[in-house]
Design an enzyme around this catalytic site. Structure first.
Site, PDB file in Angstrom:
ATOM      1  N   ARG A   1      -6.689  14.368  -8.223  1.00 12.49           N
ATOM      2  CA  ARG A   1      -7.773  13.665  -8.768  1.00 12.49           C
ATOM      3  C   ARG A   1      -9.223  14.178  -8.048  1.00 12.49           C
ATOM      4  O   ARG A   1      -9.027  14.594  -6.811  1.00 12.49           O
ATOM      5  CB  ARG A   1      -8.013  12.410  -8.470  1.00 12.49           C
ATOM      6  CG  ARG A   1      -6.505  11.629  -9.401  1.00 12.49           C
ATOM      7  CD  ARG A   1      -6.688   9.975  -9.731  1.00 12.49           C
ATOM      8  NE  ARG A   1      -7.760   9.784 -10.378  1.00 12.49           N
ATOM      9  CZ  ARG A   1      -7.903   9.488 -11.709  1.00 12.49           C
ATOM     10  NH1 ARG A   1      -6.758  10.124 -12.377  1.00 12.49           N
ATOM     11  NH2 ARG A   1      -8.746   9.108 -12.331  1.00 12.49           N
TER      12      ARG A   1
ATOM     13  N   GLY B   1     -24.569   3.997 -14.431  1.00 13.10           N
ATOM     14  CA  GLY B   1     -25.622   4.019 -13.356  1.00 13.10           C
ATOM     15  C   GLY B   1     -25.931   5.016 -12.538  1.00 13.10           C
ATOM     16  O   GLY B   1     -24.959   5.972 -12.601  1.00 13.10           O
TER      17      GLY B   1
ATOM     18  N   ASP C   1     -11.809   5.931  -4.451  1.00 10.21           N
ATOM     19  CA  ASP C   1     -11.519   7.287  -4.621  1.00 10.21           C
ATOM     20  C   ASP C   1     -12.761   8.244  -4.516  1.00 10.21           C
ATOM     21  O   ASP C   1     -12.395   9.436  -4.347  1.00 10.21           O
ATOM     22  CB  ASP C   1     -11.033   7.482  -6.156  1.00 10.21           C
ATOM     23  CG  ASP C   1      -9.557   6.934  -6.275  1.00 10.21           C
ATOM     24  OD1 ASP C   1      -8.915   6.400  -5.498  1.00 10.21           O
ATOM     25  OD2 ASP C   1      -8.963   7.314  -7.402  1.00 10.21           O
TER      26      ASP C   1
ATOM     27  N   LYS D   1       2.547   1.148 -14.378  1.00 12.39           N
ATOM     28  CA  LYS D   1       3.733   0.305 -13.940  1.00 12.39           C
ATOM     29  C   LYS D   1       4.446  -0.648 -14.985  1.00 12.39           C
ATOM     30  O   LYS D   1       5.669  -0.928 -15.076  1.00 12.39           O
ATOM     31  CB  LYS D   1       3.156  -0.804 -12.763  1.00 12.39           C
ATOM     32  CG  LYS D   1       3.578  -0.392 -11.399  1.00 12.39           C
ATOM     33  CD  LYS D   1       2.471   0.735 -11.011  1.00 12.39           C
ATOM     34  CE  LYS D   1       2.922   2.087 -11.065  1.00 12.39           C
ATOM     35  NZ  LYS D   1       1.895   3.051 -10.555  1.00 12.39           N
TER      36      LYS D   1
ATOM     37  N   HIS E   1      20.246 -13.292   4.247  1.00 12.95           N
ATOM     38  CA  HIS E   1      21.358 -12.676   3.543  1.00 12.95           C
ATOM     39  C   HIS E   1      22.019 -13.266   2.574  1.00 12.95           C
ATOM     40  O   HIS E   1      22.256 -14.552   2.230  1.00 12.95           O
ATOM     41  CB  HIS E   1      22.608 -12.486   4.823  1.00 12.95           C
ATOM     42  CG  HIS E   1      23.871 -11.882   4.184  1.00 12.95           C
ATOM     43  ND1 HIS E   1      23.768 -10.572   4.111  1.00 12.95           N
ATOM     44  CD2 HIS E   1      25.158 -12.441   3.527  1.00 12.95           C
ATOM     45  CE1 HIS E   1      24.969 -10.218   3.730  1.00 12.95           C
ATOM     46  NE2 HIS E   1      25.627 -11.319   3.467  1.00 12.95           N
TER      47      HIS E   1
HETATM   48  P1  FAD Z   1     -11.614   3.590 -10.403  1.00  8.92           P
HETATM   49  O1  FAD Z   1     -10.530   2.483 -10.549  1.00  8.92           O
HETATM   50  O2  FAD Z   1     -11.675   4.999 -10.690  1.00  8.92           O
HETATM   51  O3  FAD Z   1     -12.872   2.611 -10.902  1.00  8.92           O
HETATM   52  C1  FAD Z   1     -14.255   3.341 -10.937  1.00  8.92           C
HETATM   53  C2  FAD Z   1     -15.015   3.096 -12.151  1.00  8.92           C
HETATM   54  O4  FAD Z   1     -16.351   3.326 -12.045  1.00  8.92           O
HETATM   55  C3  FAD Z   1     -14.586   3.419 -13.487  1.00  8.92           C
HETATM   56  O5  FAD Z   1     -14.188   2.172 -14.359  1.00  8.92           O
HETATM   57  C4  FAD Z   1     -15.357   4.202 -14.027  1.00  8.92           C
HETATM   58  O6  FAD Z   1     -15.585   4.057 -15.511  1.00  8.92           O
HETATM   59  C5  FAD Z   1     -16.786   3.729 -13.252  1.00  8.92           C
HETATM   60  N1  FAD Z   1     -17.937   4.584 -13.275  1.00  8.92           N
HETATM   61  C6  FAD Z   1     -17.950   5.788 -12.954  1.00  8.92           C
HETATM   62  N2  FAD Z   1     -19.110   6.252 -13.009  1.00  8.92           N
HETATM   63  C7  FAD Z   1     -19.900   5.328 -13.395  1.00  8.92           C
HETATM   64  C8  FAD Z   1     -21.347   5.370 -13.523  1.00  8.92           C
HETATM   65  N3  FAD Z   1     -22.156   6.519 -13.198  1.00  8.92           N
HETATM   66  N4  FAD Z   1     -21.880   4.206 -13.629  1.00  8.92           N
HETATM   67  C9  FAD Z   1     -21.122   3.117 -13.965  1.00  8.92           C
HETATM   68  N5  FAD Z   1     -19.690   2.973 -13.868  1.00  8.92           N
HETATM   69  C10 FAD Z   1     -19.146   4.173 -13.420  1.00  8.92           C
HETATM   70  N6  FAD Z   1      -3.091   3.361  -6.873  1.00  8.92           N
HETATM   71  C11 FAD Z   1      -2.208   2.423  -6.132  1.00  8.92           C
HETATM   72  O7  FAD Z   1      -2.721   1.837  -5.427  1.00  8.92           O
HETATM   73  N7  FAD Z   1      -0.914   2.043  -6.969  1.00  8.92           N
HETATM   74  C12 FAD Z   1      -0.659   2.543  -8.052  1.00  8.92           C
HETATM   75  O8  FAD Z   1       0.391   2.195  -8.387  1.00  8.92           O
HETATM   76  C13 FAD Z   1      -1.209   3.471  -8.560  1.00  8.92           C
HETATM   77  N8  FAD Z   1      -1.066   4.316  -9.893  1.00  8.92           N
HETATM   78  C14 FAD Z   1      -1.698   5.179 -10.469  1.00  8.92           C
HETATM   79  C15 FAD Z   1      -1.279   5.513 -11.495  1.00  8.92           C
HETATM   80  C16 FAD Z   1      -2.035   6.608 -12.158  1.00  8.92           C
HETATM   81  C17 FAD Z   1      -1.482   7.402 -13.623  1.00  8.92           C
HETATM   82  C18 FAD Z   1      -3.458   6.818 -11.683  1.00  8.92           C
HETATM   83  C19 FAD Z   1      -4.134   7.850 -12.511  1.00  8.92           C
HETATM   84  C20 FAD Z   1      -3.892   6.304 -10.722  1.00  8.92           C
HETATM   85  C21 FAD Z   1      -3.167   5.376  -9.833  1.00  8.92           C
HETATM   86  N9  FAD Z   1      -3.215   4.812  -8.771  1.00  8.92           N
HETATM   87  C22 FAD Z   1      -2.550   3.911  -8.076  1.00  8.92           C
HETATM   88  C23 FAD Z   1      -4.602   5.342  -8.179  1.00  8.92           C
HETATM   89  C24 FAD Z   1      -5.894   4.063  -8.425  1.00  8.92           C
HETATM   90  O9  FAD Z   1      -5.880   3.776  -9.924  1.00  8.92           O
HETATM   91  C25 FAD Z   1      -7.069   4.575  -7.744  1.00  8.92           C
HETATM   92  O10 FAD Z   1      -6.929   4.810  -6.518  1.00  8.92           O
HETATM   93  C26 FAD Z   1      -8.088   3.348  -8.159  1.00  8.92           C
HETATM   94  O11 FAD Z   1      -8.312   3.055  -9.239  1.00  8.92           O
HETATM   95  C27 FAD Z   1      -9.335   3.654  -7.215  1.00  8.92           C
HETATM   96  O12 FAD Z   1     -10.611   2.725  -7.517  1.00  8.92           O
HETATM   97  P2  FAD Z   1     -12.012   2.925  -7.252  1.00  8.92           P
HETATM   98  O13 FAD Z   1     -12.339   1.482  -7.377  1.00  8.92           O
HETATM   99  O14 FAD Z   1     -12.348   3.593  -6.358  1.00  8.92           O
HETATM  100  O15 FAD Z   1     -12.266   3.741  -8.631  1.00  8.92           O
END
Ligand code: FAD
Length: 463
Positions: free
Chosen positions: A268, A117, A307, A54, A442
């Protein structure tokens, strides 16, 4: 391990928008909480997704305004882009975001551990060391998918991950995938001067959303000089001297596209391997962790969000699920009181922006009940004319019988903020009558939502 002997009440794996928000809510509820993160606080969202992208898109929109400002009497000669600086600023924003999350952990007395983890009996292991926990929340997110032949080399073939830190603007780019990430990068690159082609297998951009949105975006992209190949499938890639030759196939046969860079944006995949899931009895389906409405997995005291569980793949969905999960663990929420996906908005931040909540028109019709549709174009709105942002529309879908709002679909400047009103309307189970009864200031772009509701009722005023 008995609950009393556990080191923590809750250990969260992953500090993305799912994990870190859940951890803070858990701390508010009095759970002794630890977060384990293998990379940096903030997850994909803060470091490699929402926030840095963004920042780049905001700069692209500023550049686009400056390029066309002369037509409005604002003379700014020789406007150019220092793309390396644009990237550097976006990385600075991501760094601030990561520090902000770390600060919040300290503020809320959450233990933060850097490391990888994995589930273990009675808790987790972090780089092999055991930590006992009454509950474990898996929030490890996802990684970019690629296609055969499109293996990432960081130069010619990239995903969003590499593109977000590569300080060189490609002169030309083929973007494989016309979903949210694909169209955002198409707008970004094209605005800064690259020749861009988007290849999308479906018959519209933004497949899965109301088709009118993708169609309108394709028209806007055509005006911006972005080539959009719909109904085209990626077939193969030949890498040459710093260039790519991509073969795609549509109903008229194969075609080759030459470009300096190929950006793969085909979705993804959940990061569910190496978490010890099957040993712990956590069920998966197509690699996504299977959860119930309360985000409980098939293993006792193990929850999963974001995710990793799909299919929403949105930061705010991950955060909202995190809240549901920890409130359920803490006994503050009855089992089964989950998140209604129909109330989760989806936003895309190219220009024009795209935003939606609830059912699309086709989806609403497929449910069988009679529906009403009201569409209001921004070109008929005073504020849009005044600001020069007349692309797009607001579309309201409502039930004909009870007048309830089933879905709102918007494309235009600033709609990613306007969608919040529609989200609230869905939460409150509001009707088009309620929207119409709400006096909107408005001139504002928000008036378009009320106008679209008027059209749905057959009472349109400004159109
Ligand atoms: P993540 O944000 O993926 O966080 C998971 C974390 O777990 C990571 O930091 C990873 O390093 C860590 N991890 C993984 N395995 C382990 C392990 N074994 N031990 C310890 N840590 C671990 N979504 C929106 O809502 N709005 C947007 O504008 C938007 N723009 C995006 C743009 C791009 C280019 C991309 C790629 C994605 C975008 N998304 C957007 C999607 C959004 O980033 C994801 O949906 C969101 O980050 C998911 O959150 P999460 O907490 O599930 O996982």
């Amino acid at each position: 391990m008995s609950p009393a002997a556990a080191d923590y009440d809750l250990v969260v794996l992953g500090a993305g928008p799912g994990g870190y928000v859940a951890a803070i809510r858990a701390a508010h509820l009095g759970l002794r909480t630890a977060v384990v993160e293998r990379d940096r606080p903030g997850g994909v969202c803060g470091n490699w997704g929402c926030i840095p992208s963004k920042a780049l898109l905001a700069d692209a929109a500023l550049f686009a305004e400056l390029k066309t400002a002369a037509g409005r009497g604002i003379l700014a000669d020789n406007v150019r882009v220092d793309y390396a600086r644009v990237i550097a600023r976006s990385r600075e924003v991501a760094d601030r975001q990561a520090k902000g999350v770390e600060f919040l952990f300290k503020k809320n007395a959450i233990a933060y551990r850097q490391g990888v983890g994995r589930l273990a009996r009675g808790g987790v292991t972090v780089d092999g060391e055991r930590i006992g926990a009454r509950f474990v929340l898996l929030a490890t997110g996802s990684r970019e998918r690629t296609l055969p032949g499109l293996e990432v080399d960081g130069q010619i073939v990239v995903t969003s991950r590499e593109a977000l830190e590569r300080p060189v603007l490609p002169a030309s780019a083929v973007i494989v995938g016309g979903g949210a990430v694909g169209v955002e990068f198409a707008y970004l690159y094209a605005t800064f001067g690259a020749k861009v082609t988007v290849v999308e297998m479906a018959e519209t951009l933004l497949p899965g959303m109301d088709v009118d949105l993708g169609r309108e975006l394709a028209r806007a992209f055509a005006r911006q000089g972005i080539e959009v190949l719909l109904g085209h499938r990626y077939e193969g890639l030949a890498r040459g001297e710093g260039r790519a030759r991509v073969t795609v196939a549509g109903k008229d046969g194969p075609r080759t596209l030459d470009a300096a860079q190929v950006l793969v944006a085909v979705g993804r995949a959940p990061l569910s391997e190496d978490l010890g899931l099957s040993e712990a009895g956590v069920r998966t389906e197509k690699d996504f962790v299977v959860v119930d409405a309360s985000l409980r997995t098939s293993a006792e005291r193990v929850y999963a969000i974001g995710d990793l569980v799909g299919p929403l793949l949105l930061a705010h969905a991950a955060s909202a699920q995190g809240i549901v999960a920890v409130e359920t663990m803490a006994g503050k929420r009855a089992a089964g009181q989950g998140l209604d996906p129909a109330r989760v908005p989806m936003c895309i931040y190219c220009m024009p922006e795209v935003a939606a909540v609830g059912l699309g028109e086709a989806e609403a019709r497929a449910r069988g009940g009679e529906v009403r549709v009201g569409k209001f174009p921004f070109r008929a709105l005073g504020k849009a004319m005044a600001t020069g942002h007349t692309d797009g529309f607001v579309k309201v879908v409502s039930g004909a019988r009870h007048d309830e709002i089933l879905g709102v679909h918007m494309i235009g400047a600033g709609v990613t903020d306007l969608i919040a009103e529609a989200g609230l309307a869905c939460t409150l189970e509001a009707t088009t009558e309620d929207l119409v009864a709400t006096v909107h200031a408005h001139p504002t772009m928000a008036e378009a939502l009320r106008e679209a509701a008027l059209v749905a009722r057959g009472e349109g005023i400004n159109v």
